[in-house]
Design a protein around this motif. Sequence first.
Motif, PDB file in Angstrom:
ATOM      1  N   GLN A 122       0.863  -1.480  -0.432  1.00 47.62           N
ATOM      2  CA  GLN A 122      -0.130   0.132  -0.082  1.00 47.62           C
ATOM      3  C   GLN A 122       0.844   1.407  -0.163  1.00 47.62           C
ATOM      4  N   ASP A 123       0.729   2.170  -0.826  1.00 54.02           N
ATOM      5  CA  ASP A 123       1.306   3.926  -1.012  1.00 54.02           C
ATOM      6  C   ASP A 123       2.804   3.378  -1.397  1.00 54.02           C
ATOM      7  N   PHE A 124       2.758   2.457  -2.290  1.00 55.98           N
ATOM      8  CA  PHE A 124       4.602   2.277  -1.983  1.00 55.98           C
ATOM      9  C   PHE A 124       5.213   3.166  -3.143  1.00 55.98           C
ATOM     10  N   PHE A 125       4.224   3.754  -4.219  1.00 48.79           N
ATOM     11  CA  PHE A 125       4.181   4.343  -5.329  1.00 48.79           C
ATOM     12  C   PHE A 125       4.296   6.452  -4.812  1.00 48.79           C
ATOM     13  N   MET A 126       3.262   6.384  -3.210  1.00 54.61           N
ATOM     14  CA  MET A 126       3.502   7.559  -3.111  1.00 54.61           C
ATOM     15  C   MET A 126       3.828   7.539  -2.092  1.00 54.61           C
ATOM     16  N   ASP A 127       4.868   7.165  -1.397  1.00 52.46           N
ATOM     17  CA  ASP A 127       5.872   7.190  -0.721  1.00 52.46           C
ATOM     18  C   ASP A 127       7.215   7.578  -1.086  1.00 52.46           C
ATOM     19  N   LEU A 128       7.269   6.743  -2.924  1.00 52.33           N
ATOM     20  CA  LEU A 128       8.514   6.716  -2.853  1.00 52.33           C
ATOM     21  C   LEU A 128       8.745   8.196  -4.114  1.00 52.33           C
ATOM     22  N   TYR A 129       7.696   8.154  -4.373  1.00 58.24           N
ATOM     23  CA  TYR A 129       8.233   9.369  -6.164  1.00 58.24           C
ATOM     24  C   TYR A 129       7.109   9.963  -5.568  1.00 58.24           C
ATOM     25  N   ASP A 130       7.899  11.129  -5.950  1.00 61.30           N
ATOM     26  CA  ASP A 130       7.698  12.690  -5.669  1.00 61.30           C
ATOM     27  C   ASP A 130       6.227  13.172  -6.545  1.00 61.30           C
ATOM     28  N   GLU A 131       6.318  12.825  -7.338  1.00 64.83           N
ATOM     29  CA  GLU A 131       5.466  13.135  -8.521  1.00 64.83           C
ATOM     30  C   GLU A 131       4.290  12.176  -8.673  1.00 64.83           C
ATOM     31  N   ILE A 132       3.216  12.566  -8.842  1.00 65.68           N
ATOM     32  CA  ILE A 132       1.480  12.099  -9.085  1.00 65.68           C
ATOM     33  C   ILE A 132       1.608  11.430 -10.450  1.00 65.68           C
ATOM     34  N   ILE A 133       1.563   9.975 -10.348  1.00 58.48           N
ATOM     35  CA  ILE A 133       1.653   8.774 -11.778  1.00 58.48           C
ATOM     36  C   ILE A 133       0.160   8.633 -11.790  1.00 58.48           C
ATOM     37  N   MET A 134      -0.087   8.643 -13.147  1.00 56.80           N
ATOM     38  CA  MET A 134      -1.451   8.418 -13.988  1.00 56.80           C
ATOM     39  C   MET A 134      -1.069   7.329 -14.906  1.00 56.80           C
ATOM     40  N   GLU A 135      -2.094   6.688 -14.687  1.00 57.38           N
ATOM     41  CA  GLU A 135      -2.861   5.662 -16.166  1.00 57.38           C
ATOM     42  C   GLU A 135      -3.866   5.633 -16.688  1.00 57.38           C
ATOM     43  N   ASP A 136      -4.028   5.444 -17.410  1.00 56.65           N
ATOM     44  CA  ASP A 136      -5.388   5.145 -17.963  1.00 56.65           C
ATOM     45  C   ASP A 136      -6.245   6.354 -17.511  1.00 56.65           C
ATOM     46  N   GLY A 137      -6.102   6.834 -16.626  1.00 55.88           N
ATOM     47  CA  GLY A 137      -7.051   7.723 -15.318  1.00 55.88           C
ATOM     48  C   GLY A 137      -7.353   7.870 -14.349  1.00 55.88           C
ATOM     49  N   ILE A 138      -6.194   6.138 -14.070  1.00 49.54           N
ATOM     50  CA  ILE A 138      -6.064   5.348 -12.708  1.00 49.54           C
ATOM     51  C   ILE A 138      -4.668   6.037 -11.875  1.00 49.54           C
ATOM     52  N   GLN A 139      -5.074   6.667 -10.893  1.00 49.89           N
ATOM     53  CA  GLN A 139      -3.720   7.320  -9.874  1.00 49.89           C
ATOM     54  C   GLN A 139      -2.761   5.948  -9.437  1.00 49.89           C
ATOM     55  N   CYS A 140      -1.764   5.875 -10.358  1.00 47.70           N
ATOM     56  CA  CYS A 140      -0.701   4.521  -9.543  1.00 47.70           C
ATOM     57  C   CYS A 140      -0.347   5.026  -8.578  1.00 47.70           C
ATOM     58  N   MET A 141      -0.726   4.074  -7.209  1.00 48.28           N
ATOM     59  CA  MET A 141      -0.351   4.669  -5.624  1.00 48.28           C
ATOM     60  C   MET A 141       0.124   2.788  -5.022  1.00 48.28           C
ATOM     61  N   ASP A 142      -0.143   2.005  -5.214  1.00 48.05           N
ATOM     62  CA  ASP A 142       0.167   0.902  -4.615  1.00 48.05           C
ATOM     63  C   ASP A 142       1.005  -0.371  -5.644  1.00 48.05           C
ATOM     64  N   MET A 143       2.175  -0.890  -5.170  1.00 48.01           N
ATOM     65  CA  MET A 143       2.862  -1.870  -5.893  1.00 48.01           C
ATOM     66  C   MET A 143       2.141  -3.481  -5.844  1.00 48.01           C
ATOM     67  N   ILE A 144       1.328  -3.813  -7.392  1.00 42.47           N
ATOM     68  CA  ILE A 144       1.209  -4.901  -6.821  1.00 42.47           C
ATOM     69  C   ILE A 144       2.043  -6.149  -7.407  1.00 42.47           C
ATOM     70  N   ARG A 145       1.959  -6.854  -6.084  1.00 44.53           N
ATOM     71  CA  ARG A 145       3.694  -7.564  -6.057  1.00 44.53           C
ATOM     72  C   ARG A 145       3.171  -9.075  -6.876  1.00 44.53           C
ATOM     73  N   LEU A 146       4.094  -9.829  -7.757  1.00 43.21           N
ATOM     74  CA  LEU A 146       3.531 -11.097  -8.252  1.00 43.21           C
ATOM     75  C   LEU A 146       4.404 -12.060  -8.293  1.00 43.21           C
ATOM     76  N   GLU A 147       4.139 -13.270  -8.115  1.00 43.60           N
ATOM     77  CA  GLU A 147       5.130 -14.604  -8.148  1.00 43.60           C
ATOM     78  C   GLU A 147       5.217 -15.406  -9.276  1.00 43.60           C
ATOM     79  N   MET A 148       6.086 -16.249  -9.666  1.00 40.43           N
ATOM     80  CA  MET A 148       6.109 -17.574 -10.244  1.00 40.43           C
ATOM     81  C   MET A 148       7.140 -18.357  -9.774  1.00 40.43           C
ATOM     82  N   ASN A 149       7.028 -19.739  -9.497  1.00 38.72           N
ATOM     83  CA  ASN A 149       7.586 -20.661  -9.003  1.00 38.72           C
ATOM     84  C   ASN A 149       8.317 -21.190 -10.805  1.00 38.72           C
ATOM     85  N   ILE A 150       8.653 -21.364 -11.002  1.00 41.69           N
ATOM     86  CA  ILE A 150       9.633 -22.121 -11.645  1.00 41.69           C
ATOM     87  C   ILE A 150      10.386 -23.461 -11.637  1.00 41.69           C
TER      88      ILE A 150
END
Length: 150
Positions: A122-150
Motif C-alpha cells: 500500500q502507498d508504495f508509489f506515493m511514498d517513494l515518488y515525488d510526482e503523481i503518476i497517472m495511467e489510463d485515468g487511474i492514480q498509481c498508488m500501490d504496488m501489486i506483487r506477483l510471483e512465479m515458481n519456476i
Amino acid sequence: MRTRKLEPHESPPYDLLLLADPSRQLIETYLADGECYIVEEKGEIIGVFVVVELHNETMEIKNIAVREHMQGQGIGKKLVFDAIRIAKENGYATVEIGTGNSSIGQLALYQKCGFRITGVIQDFFMDLYDEIIMEDGIQCMDMIRLEMNI
Ligand code: ACO
Ligand code: ACO
C-alpha cells in the motif's frame, strides 16, 4: 532479435528504462545491484529488462520495457520469458515482479505469462515518488506483487 547482457562499458538505455520507472535514482540503484539485458534488432535496442537477486532462491524483474512503437507485438512477453529462462539457468526457484495498481495491461501480461498475485504494498508509489503518476485515468498508488515458481 537477440537478447544479451549489457556489457560493463555500454551505457544502459535510460530512455527505455524510464518508460517503466520514472525515477532515474531508483533505476541507478537496481542497475548497480543487478544485471541489465537488452534486446536488439538491426543494431537498435528495442527492449530492456533488469534482474536483481532478492534472496538466495528468488530473482526479481525490476524493470522491463519495449520501445513504444514496437509495443503490442509480443516482444514484452518474450522478454518476460527470457528473464524466467535466465532465472532457471542461474538456479533460482522463484521469480517476482511488482507493478502499479494502475498498470492494467502490465498486470494482464504478467498473469498471462503465469505470475500469480501475492500481495499489495500500500502507498508504495506515493511514498517513494515525488510526482503523481497517472495511467489510463487511474492514480498509481500501490504496488501489486506477483510471483512465479519456476
Ligand atoms: N487486458 C488484457 N490483456 C492485455 C491488456 C489488457 N488491458 N493489455 C495488454 N494485454 C496483453 C496483450 O493482449 C498481450 O497478451 P497476448 O499476447 O496473450 O495477447 C500482452 O498483454 C502484451 O504482450 P506484448 O505485446 O508482448 O507486450 P509489449 O511488447 O507491449 O510489452 C510492456 C509490454 C513491457 C509492458 C510494454 O508495453 C512497455 O514497455 N510499457 C512501458 C513500460 C512499462 O510499463 N513497463 C512495465 C513496468 S513494471 C516493471 O517494470 C517491473
Ligand atoms: N482499462 C482501463 N479502464 C477500463 C478497462 C480497462 N481494461 N475496462 C473498463 N475500464 C473503465 C472504462 O474506461 C470506464 O471508465 P471511464 O468512464 O473513466 O472511461 C469504466 O471502466 C467502465 O465504466 P462503465 O461503462 O460505467 O461500466 P459498465 O456499464 O460496463 O459496467 C460492469 C461495468 C458492471 C463491470 C459491467 O461491465 C458488467 O456487468 N460486467 C459483467 C458482470 C461483472 O463482471 N460484474 C462485476 C463482478 S465483481 C462484483 O460483482 C463485485
